[in-house]
Enzyme design. Sequence first.
Site, PDB file in Angstrom:
ATOM      1  CB  SER A   1     -23.220 -24.618  57.918  1.00  0.00           C
ATOM      2  OG  SER A   1     -24.375 -25.316  58.332  1.00  0.00           O
TER       3      SER A   1
ATOM      4  CD  GLU B   1      -3.104  -0.797   0.225  1.00  0.00           C
ATOM      5  OE1 GLU B   1      -3.059   0.234  -0.459  1.00  0.00           O
ATOM      6  OE2 GLU B   1      -4.013  -1.630   0.105  1.00  0.00           O
TER       7      GLU B   1
END
Length: 716
Positions: A370, A110
Amino acid sequence: MSRASTDFGAGGKNVDGRDRPGHDGARGGGHRLLSIFALAVILVVIGFVGWVYSLGPLPLDQARRVSTSVVDRNGKLLRAYAMADGRWRLPVDAKANVDPTYLKLLFAYEDQRFYAHDGIDPLALGRAALQLSTRGHIVSGGSTISMQLARLMEPRRQRSLYAKLHQIVRAIELERALSKDEILNLYLALAPYGGNLEGIRAASIAYLGKEPKRLSLAEAALLVALPQSPETRRLDRYPDAARKARDRVLDRMVEEHVVGVDDAAQAKAVPVPKLRKPMPILAPHASDSALATVKDAPVIKLTLDSNLQKVLEPLARDRATALGPNISVGIIVIDNESGDVLARVGSADYFDDSRAGQVDMTRALRSPGSTLKPFIYGLAFEDGFVHPDSLIDDRPVRFGSYAPENFDMTFQGTVPVKKALQLSLNVPAIVLLDRVGSSRLASRLRQAGGNLVLPKDEAPGLAMGLGGVGVTLQDLAQLYTGFARLGTTRPLREVMADKDDREPLRLLDPVAAWQVGNVLLGTPPPENAARNRIAFKTGTSYGYRDAWSVGFDGRMTIGVWVGRPDGAPVPGLIGRIAAAPILFDAFARTGKTLVPLPKPPKGTLVANNAKLPLPLRRFRPLGELVRTGGEQALHIQFPLNGSRIDVDRSGGAEVAAMPVKVAGGVLPMTVMVNGTALGEIDGRRQRLIDPPGPGFARLTVVDATGAADTVVIRIQ
């Protein structure tokens, strides 16, 4: 008065050599043309400047808008949210996020002189024109990356000389406003890849299933090729066109001597993906929460570890599926030292509506069963009236109208305090809570970061020791970090911030915290799990609605919740069976070696029962006297009054024998059942007897002084 006349010669000139009036000559015409040309140039320049000015500032703010990304503590993507218009656009740092191979191909294909030009490359434009004239088609474009970025920022449907001029102007402006690296990063974030994908990161994740940090040559060439014609090369629609475009990029790279012929041939042999993959959604509940908390931030960094999150989410999903329909699982992992949340699995499956997947069960208020018992024992150790090796009674007791019972409806008699906690016996816990104080327990837990929620207008009571209060999994896990931290907790942190001003919160004194952790380390583990590796506690809420397990080593604390998000009961849902195996598997999947718990703090009393001071050898409720000048009163420890005894006679009399255990009294002692003497208690203060037939039986033990203790039991 007469005016002097002027004579002109035949050449039209005066005698002094001046031109005749009205005859400027050729030189005068040239001056006028030059002036007109100069004026025209000025007007063009002014018009051009005005046109450039009319373009307005660069739309950088709009171009920099990206999808909100949530990343883990190491910067790895957990989840991204599409932009308002549905596009996926992720921020890019070319140096940190992109494979150098891709960048080499991009520049070669490019913009070969990207770092040398100022926005436009005359050589590239000339080369493109020459190739077009000699080959009859476009071989390479003349637009630089800066010009392409300008086009992406201000897209135009039609190509024209005006549009190209617009790109050139904007490219020059970009070069003046941004650095080269900033231009490249912005281009890599905006490059189109078809559909709603923009930028190399979004494309790489959607098409290749990974970040573009490590790409093969074939993958790099493919990602270079797609933006040239993103819609006609979409991999999910036109994979053949995409493959051909990739191969053309490779051919061009061979021509440019960027890639070798053999490497290009191997890359061409690699098939292109044909399906689009979903964007990653890790830790969706934590991400949603962070997005709602942190506003207008393109990247939100969490304390989570994506590697840990990846292994725990499948664990929750698989275990929930195995446990049955409508079941969900929540898991949270906390670093003990920092208080950072390392993993948060809010549900079994975020997208499963039948399991209310979008409800974060780590933040849901539930009954803890518990799991609050260790804090009761911790306060008892802190107060100094009991020690892990002290003895305590597990026998029927009543507090007004409240009579706690054990989960299995039996009683263990006199047991060491540590065993009472390890076996999660209810009566000893409630007896200790009565001594410690429910309000004090609630206050201490809130002080340490546990946001306990009681029913409206209700004060803390003894029932909170067995789950009669609401708490979230994340708060419970934070409280448990206090044992590993020897008495302090740190407020949890899930969103990274520049400033960390969290202060430690007090839970227990160091000795008491260590004692609780050491006791929980001895809790019997689930089947096939190693003992004494993880300190943990389980819990089951009333009606089998919630199963819990919270455990810790020296490095981290993990909390697990199992149940139905709608609160419906699940028969048989027990913490030890449903949640504890997930806890141990979660520790195993962390991939880290378990770290031992801290050593006992200075001043810790480590001794067995016989070596404890007399007041610590046995816990006595307030009001019970300690005999100092005589023998302890005779007391049958087992069986307990009112207990049910299951007798299996299939294995013979020896297997069916029932033990009788006593404490106190003076030897010799005689055991009687329904008035019949069956023998004497031995020196260990116990004896095996043949139990009577089914039904109620009265068992009595008489010592040498005539003192006696009697219990009524039921044989079945």
